[in-house]
Design a protein around this motif. Structure first.
Motif, PDB file in Angstrom:
ATOM      1  N   PHE A 188      33.667  38.738  35.595  1.00 53.56           N
ATOM      2  CA  PHE A 188      34.517  38.710  36.783  1.00 53.56           C
ATOM      3  C   PHE A 188      34.725  40.140  37.262  1.00 53.56           C
ATOM      4  CE2 PHE A 188      35.689  34.650  34.901  1.00 53.56           C
ATOM      5  CZ  PHE A 188      35.614  33.828  36.006  1.00 53.56           C
ATOM      6  N   PRO A 245      40.176  32.761  37.912  1.00 53.30           N
ATOM      7  CA  PRO A 245      40.820  31.755  38.754  1.00 53.30           C
ATOM      8  C   PRO A 245      42.344  31.838  38.821  1.00 53.30           C
ATOM      9  CG  PRO A 245      39.864  30.756  36.783  1.00 53.30           C
ATOM     10  CD  PRO A 245      39.382  32.154  36.840  1.00 53.30           C
ATOM     11  N   SER A 246      43.010  32.131  37.684  1.00 53.41           N
ATOM     12  CA  SER A 246      44.462  31.935  37.686  1.00 53.41           C
ATOM     13  C   SER A 246      45.238  33.198  38.007  1.00 53.41           C
ATOM     14  CB  SER A 246      44.900  31.396  36.335  1.00 53.41           C
ATOM     15  OG  SER A 246      44.193  32.055  35.306  1.00 53.41           O
ATOM     16  N   ILE A 247      45.070  33.745  39.201  1.00 54.68           N
ATOM     17  CA  ILE A 247      45.750  34.988  39.574  1.00 54.68           C
ATOM     18  C   ILE A 247      47.256  34.890  39.393  1.00 54.68           C
ATOM     19  CG2 ILE A 247      46.282  36.514  41.480  1.00 54.68           C
ATOM     20  CD1 ILE A 247      43.714  35.790  42.727  1.00 54.68           C
ATOM     21  N   GLY A 248      47.827  33.790  39.887  1.00 53.92           N
ATOM     22  CA  GLY A 248      49.280  33.659  39.946  1.00 53.92           C
ATOM     23  C   GLY A 248      49.928  33.574  38.582  1.00 53.92           C
ATOM     24  N   THR A 249      49.136  33.332  37.527  1.00 58.44           N
ATOM     25  CA  THR A 249      49.732  33.266  36.195  1.00 58.44           C
ATOM     26  C   THR A 249      49.124  34.308  35.264  1.00 58.44           C
ATOM     27  OG1 THR A 249      48.167  31.527  35.658  1.00 58.44           O
ATOM     28  CG2 THR A 249      50.364  30.819  36.280  1.00 58.44           C
ATOM     29  N   LEU A 259      41.023  40.857  28.810  1.00 54.12           N
ATOM     30  CA  LEU A 259      39.756  40.457  29.425  1.00 54.12           C
ATOM     31  C   LEU A 259      38.903  41.680  29.733  1.00 54.12           C
ATOM     32  CD1 LEU A 259      41.005  37.624  31.808  1.00 54.12           C
ATOM     33  CD2 LEU A 259      39.726  37.369  29.686  1.00 54.12           C
ATOM     34  N   SER A 398      48.585  30.296  45.167  1.00 53.70           N
ATOM     35  CA  SER A 398      48.449  28.888  44.802  1.00 53.70           C
ATOM     36  C   SER A 398      49.004  28.011  45.909  1.00 53.70           C
ATOM     37  CB  SER A 398      49.127  28.597  43.464  1.00 53.70           C
ATOM     38  OG  SER A 398      50.492  28.942  43.502  1.00 53.70           O
TER      39      SER A 398
ATOM     40  N   ARG B 136      49.902  25.278  25.153  1.00 49.51           N
ATOM     41  CA  ARG B 136      49.703  26.329  26.153  1.00 49.51           C
ATOM     42  C   ARG B 136      48.420  27.104  25.854  1.00 49.51           C
ATOM     43  NH1 ARG B 136      49.078  30.870  27.529  1.00 49.51           N
ATOM     44  NH2 ARG B 136      50.289  32.508  28.514  1.00 49.51           N
ATOM     45  N   TRP B 137      48.172  27.387  24.569  1.00 46.11           N
ATOM     46  CA  TRP B 137      46.967  28.151  24.230  1.00 46.11           C
ATOM     47  C   TRP B 137      45.728  27.266  24.188  1.00 46.11           C
ATOM     48  CZ3 TRP B 137      46.569  32.941  25.237  1.00 46.11           C
ATOM     49  CH2 TRP B 137      47.729  33.717  25.277  1.00 46.11           C
ATOM     50  N   THR B 141      43.124  29.456  30.196  1.00 43.16           N
ATOM     51  CA  THR B 141      41.982  29.538  31.102  1.00 43.16           C
ATOM     52  C   THR B 141      40.729  30.071  30.414  1.00 43.16           C
ATOM     53  OG1 THR B 141      43.579  30.060  32.813  1.00 43.16           O
ATOM     54  CG2 THR B 141      41.264  30.403  33.348  1.00 43.16           C
ATOM     55  N   PHE B 142      40.910  31.122  29.596  1.00 41.39           N
ATOM     56  CA  PHE B 142      39.741  31.796  29.032  1.00 41.39           C
ATOM     57  C   PHE B 142      39.461  31.419  27.588  1.00 41.39           C
ATOM     58  CE2 PHE B 142      40.753  34.403  32.609  1.00 41.39           C
ATOM     59  CZ  PHE B 142      39.511  34.728  33.104  1.00 41.39           C
ATOM     60  N   TYR B 143      40.542  31.268  26.798  1.00 42.18           N
ATOM     61  CA  TYR B 143      40.343  31.109  25.364  1.00 42.18           C
ATOM     62  C   TYR B 143      40.615  29.689  24.885  1.00 42.18           C
ATOM     63  CZ  TYR B 143      41.067  36.092  26.123  1.00 42.18           C
ATOM     64  OH  TYR B 143      41.012  37.352  26.594  1.00 42.18           O
ATOM     65  N   VAL B 160      35.320  28.764  31.710  1.00 44.77           N
ATOM     66  CA  VAL B 160      36.527  29.333  32.303  1.00 44.77           C
ATOM     67  C   VAL B 160      37.065  28.331  33.312  1.00 44.77           C
ATOM     68  CG1 VAL B 160      37.486  31.223  33.632  1.00 44.77           C
ATOM     69  CG2 VAL B 160      35.631  31.650  32.033  1.00 44.77           C
ATOM     70  N   GLU B 162      40.833  26.665  34.981  1.00 45.49           N
ATOM     71  CA  GLU B 162      42.268  26.861  35.025  1.00 45.49           C
ATOM     72  C   GLU B 162      43.008  25.526  34.949  1.00 45.49           C
ATOM     73  OE1 GLU B 162      43.430  28.563  38.672  1.00 45.49           O
ATOM     74  OE2 GLU B 162      45.254  29.407  37.839  1.00 45.49           O
ATOM     75  N   LEU B 164      46.904  25.471  33.685  1.00 44.83           N
ATOM     76  CA  LEU B 164      48.344  25.653  33.857  1.00 44.83           C
ATOM     77  C   LEU B 164      48.693  26.534  35.059  1.00 44.83           C
ATOM     78  CD1 LEU B 164      49.372  25.973  30.120  1.00 44.83           C
ATOM     79  CD2 LEU B 164      49.543  23.999  31.620  1.00 44.83           C
ATOM     80  N   GLY B 165      47.705  27.176  35.686  1.00 42.01           N
ATOM     81  CA  GLY B 165      47.988  28.004  36.855  1.00 42.01           C
ATOM     82  C   GLY B 165      47.967  27.210  38.150  1.00 42.01           C
TER      83      GLY B 165
END
Lengths: 416, 305
Positions: A188, A245-249, A259, A398, B136-137, B141-143, B160, B162, B164-165
């Protein structure tokens, strides 16, 4: 764990002593003894593992000053706001606090002035620009403990593989992103973070390079056209797949930084202490470089300056002890130890600053300081504004209406 | 002369009062407890909701209804209210339905039933925060392991992904975990209800030729009504108040897009630094819970009758 135990023991002993004193007073057996020792407590921010440093400092201080008892509690950045809010609201603030804002407490008349909590000599040794940021309503209420600023980190190997130079402008940012997507798939390009930990910092840096500000010294400008334009540009980055993808979180410590350390993200914003974190915490072998945060075409890049403080709450009879301890902390050797323990920050004292400008890792950060825009932490409303930015800026990515997001934060700032 | 009878009169109640004080040492601690942990905090909550409190948490005096005006003028509130309603409704209804099935299974005799019963207690015995943190884990998103499994099964194009976002997706996962941790208690309440149904009714129905489904519909369900009502209302209260699942998994974010009124109350105080508005929110929450509790008391009364 050991730390906790000693603190608990201390507190327990304190209780026993208080109980014993009460009994004696009731019995009238003991003559009314003048209180020989003053106890003060301090809440320190956990820049790194600070407990060993403060344990040693407090022990040496108490040896030299048997009439003062100091207890330092090191609290993580995740919890420190809750801890201080709760303690102040309960009417039991610590004697000394170490945090990144103070103005709301000054506005409520709870704080000593800077002159009252360190010696005149110590105060004169602080870098003047930092002292200017420590005033509320023209009065200096806090003493800067250290500062940091931010630069744009890139993974030099990824950029080389993509055949591009680090971006300096927004349009170059888009080109670099495309080149990475084409040549280094699976990486990314940019780790944009608008999660609740650092949304305010990420936003101020990007919008600063578009001439956008949050506060101009007199007025709150959160919902300005420049700021909206910045959010729209960052949305373009997301839409083009340049960001995870998850910018907001996405947060810093459990998000974009690891990362980057793993090479999954090629560019990220980071502060002075990020090189140290990369090496020691993440044990990363990423070949990184730093440059300025890309600015909109034709605009100037800025860096975000963050300054933290020591300040002291007014309580009966604590001033002398507070002043002794803080002045002791700023003695060159002790202060050098503090910086060392915190790891990779810009020092607040003139002498330590001179010593550090020869450090190759820190040099670019110190060079960027003149272009730093600081958090408006001298505004009493800032903690609430920062909270609103941390919570709500992420929703702009979002689905929420961007103008409305900015308007709502502006409303928090102006109290309307 | 006329005074003497009236003067005597107080003497009798006084004598009567003494024996009335008799139980005091026994109920005294309970009264203190009720005053200390129920009445006094409630009063403080109401008072705080009418105070103007600075960002530092210092009171600046009474302000009337300003905090309530701010709360009801909060642009995030309508969405949060609707979400809370859906949250309670979906979680409670699904919990009850799944628990009915689980209870029926555990009520039947099969080899290894004891182990299944034990296994069901685990989500209950485990700390909710722990369960929520693990999820949660797992959904990271990544792991996250969930992404890994879906990717290895070829169900998603990249590992990858998403969860929870994205607010709409996150709320479904939150509900899933909330149901997961509510199942053990509900199942055991229903199971207890099932075991209190006398066997001879079933035998009589069998003799009359009722099928399994008929027996379930006409005997089990009606006789389970009290257990179901109690389980529903206790679950409504628990789910409405549920803080750890949401807080550990999304902190109500992004923004307040996965908040319920309970997490929002905390957020108002500790993120937006507005203790007054948070107190107003907690008064609203308190009122809702009070309604649930009244409903519960009525149901218990109805059961007794």
């Amino acid at each position: 764990m050991e730390e906790v135990t000693t603190n608990m023991t201390k507190r327990f002993n304190g209780l026993v002593a208080m109980g014993a004193a009460g009994l004696l007073a009731v019995a009238g057996a003991a003559p009314a003894t003048a209180q020989d020792t003053t106890s003060i407590d301090m809440i320190a921010a956990e820049y790194a593992d600070m407990a060993p440093y403060f344990d040693d400092l407090a022990a040496r201080f108490m040896e030299a000053n048997p009439d003062v008892e100091v207890a330092v509690q090191v609290v993580s950045w995740n919890d420190i706001y809750d801890v201080i809010n709760t303690r102040v609201a309960a009417g039991d603030p610590p004697d000394i606090m170490n945090l990144n804002y103070f103005a709301n407490f000054a506005a409520d008349g709870l704080l000593y002035t800077a002159e009252e909590i360190v010696s005149a000599e110590t105060l004169e040794g602080i870098i003047p620009a930092f002292r200017d940021n420590s005033k509320y309503d023209g009065v200096e209420y806090a003493v800067p403990d250290l500062a940091s600023d931010r630069l744009f980190f890139y993974n030099a190997d990824v950029l080389e593989a993509a055949g591009v130079e680090p971006p300096a402008t927004w349009s170059e940012m888009l080109t670099v992103c495309e080149a990475i997507q084409e040549n280094v798939p699976g990486v990314f390009p940019y780790g944009l973070m608008f999660g609740p930990e650092e949304a305010q910092a990420e936003f101020i840096m990007w919008t600063g390079g578009n001439g956008g500000r949050v506060f101009d010294g007199e007025n709150w400008l959160i919902n300005s056209a420049e700021n909206l334009e910045t959010l729209e540009f960052l949305q373009t980055l997301q839409d083009n797949g340049c960001t995870p993808p998850s910018i907001g979180t996405t947060n810093r410590t459990d998000g974009a930084w690891p990362l980057f350390a793993e090479g999954v993200v090629a560019m990220v914003n980071g502060s002075n202490f990020f090189p140290g974190t990369l090496e020691s915490t993440f044990e990363s072998d990423v070949n990184w470089g730093v440059t300025e945060v890309p600015a909109n075409d034709g605009k100037e890049s800025i860096t975000l300056g963050v300054q933290d403080y020591f300040y002291a709450f007014k309580k009966d009879g604590n001033q002398e002890a507070v002043q002794k301890f803080l002045t002791f902390l700023y003695e060159p050797d002790n202060y050098a130890g503090f910086l060392d323990a915190a790891g990779g920050f810009v020092p607040a004292t003139i002498s330590a600053g001179e010593a550090m400008s020869s450090d190759p890792v820190q040099a670019p950060f110190i060079a960027a300081l003149p272009s730093a825009v600081f958090y408006p932490s001298d505004q009493a409303q800032w903690p609430a504004v920062q909270g609103a930015m941390q919570q709500n800026l992420g929703t702009a990515f979002s689905g929420a209406d961007k103008q409305q997001v900015l308007d709502e934060i502006q409303a928090v700032a102006t109290g309307e | 002369m006329t005074q003497s009878p009236t003067a005597k009169e107080p003497a009798t109640p006084r004598r009567r009062r003494l024996p009335n004080l008799g139980p005091l040492p026994w109920i005294g601690p309970a009264l203190l407890l009720i005053f200390g942990v129920v009445l006094w905090p409630t009063f403080e909550m109401l008072r705080t909701s009418a105070l103007d409190i600075s960002i530092s948490g210092i009171s600046r005096g009474l302000t009337g209804l300003t905090n309530y005006q701010n709360l009801f003028g909060n642009p995030d509130l309508p969405g949060i209210m609707i979400r809370t309603l859906v949250w309670v409704g979906v979680v409670v209804v699904l919990t009850i339905l799944i628990s009915l099935a689980l209870a029926a299974l555990l009520n039947a005799a099969f080899p290894g039933r004891r182990f299944v019963r034990w296994a069901l207690i685990v989500p209950w015995a485990a700390s909710v925060v722990m369960t929520a943190t693990i999820w949660r884990w797992m959904l990271d998103t990544f792991y996250g392991i969930i992404n890994r499994i879906l990717y290895d099964l070829g169900l998603i194009p990249t590992f990858v992904n998403e969860w929870l976002g994205v607010p709409d997706v996150a709320i479904i996962w939150l509900m899933f975990v909330a149901i997961f941790v509510s199942l053990p208690f509900t199942t055991y309440v229903i199971l207890a209800g099932m075991q209190s149904i006398p066997q001879d009714i079933y035998e009589a129905a069998k003799v009359d030729g009722a099928t399994g489904w008929n027996r379930y519909r006409s005997i089990t369900l009606p006789l389970l009504r009290p257990a179901l009502l109690v389980a529903s209302i206790i679950n409504m209260i628990n789910v409405y108040n549920s803080f750890p699942v949401i807080w550990a998994m999304t902190e109500g974010g992004p923004g307040s897009q996965t908040d319920t009124t309970t997490t929002f109350m905390y957020k108002l105080a500790f993120r937006f630094q507005d203790i007054g508005q948070a107190a107003a929110m907690s008064v609203v929450n308190f009122t809702v819970i009070l309604l649930f509790v009244l409903l519960y008391l009525r149901v218990v009364d109805w059961r007794r009758a």
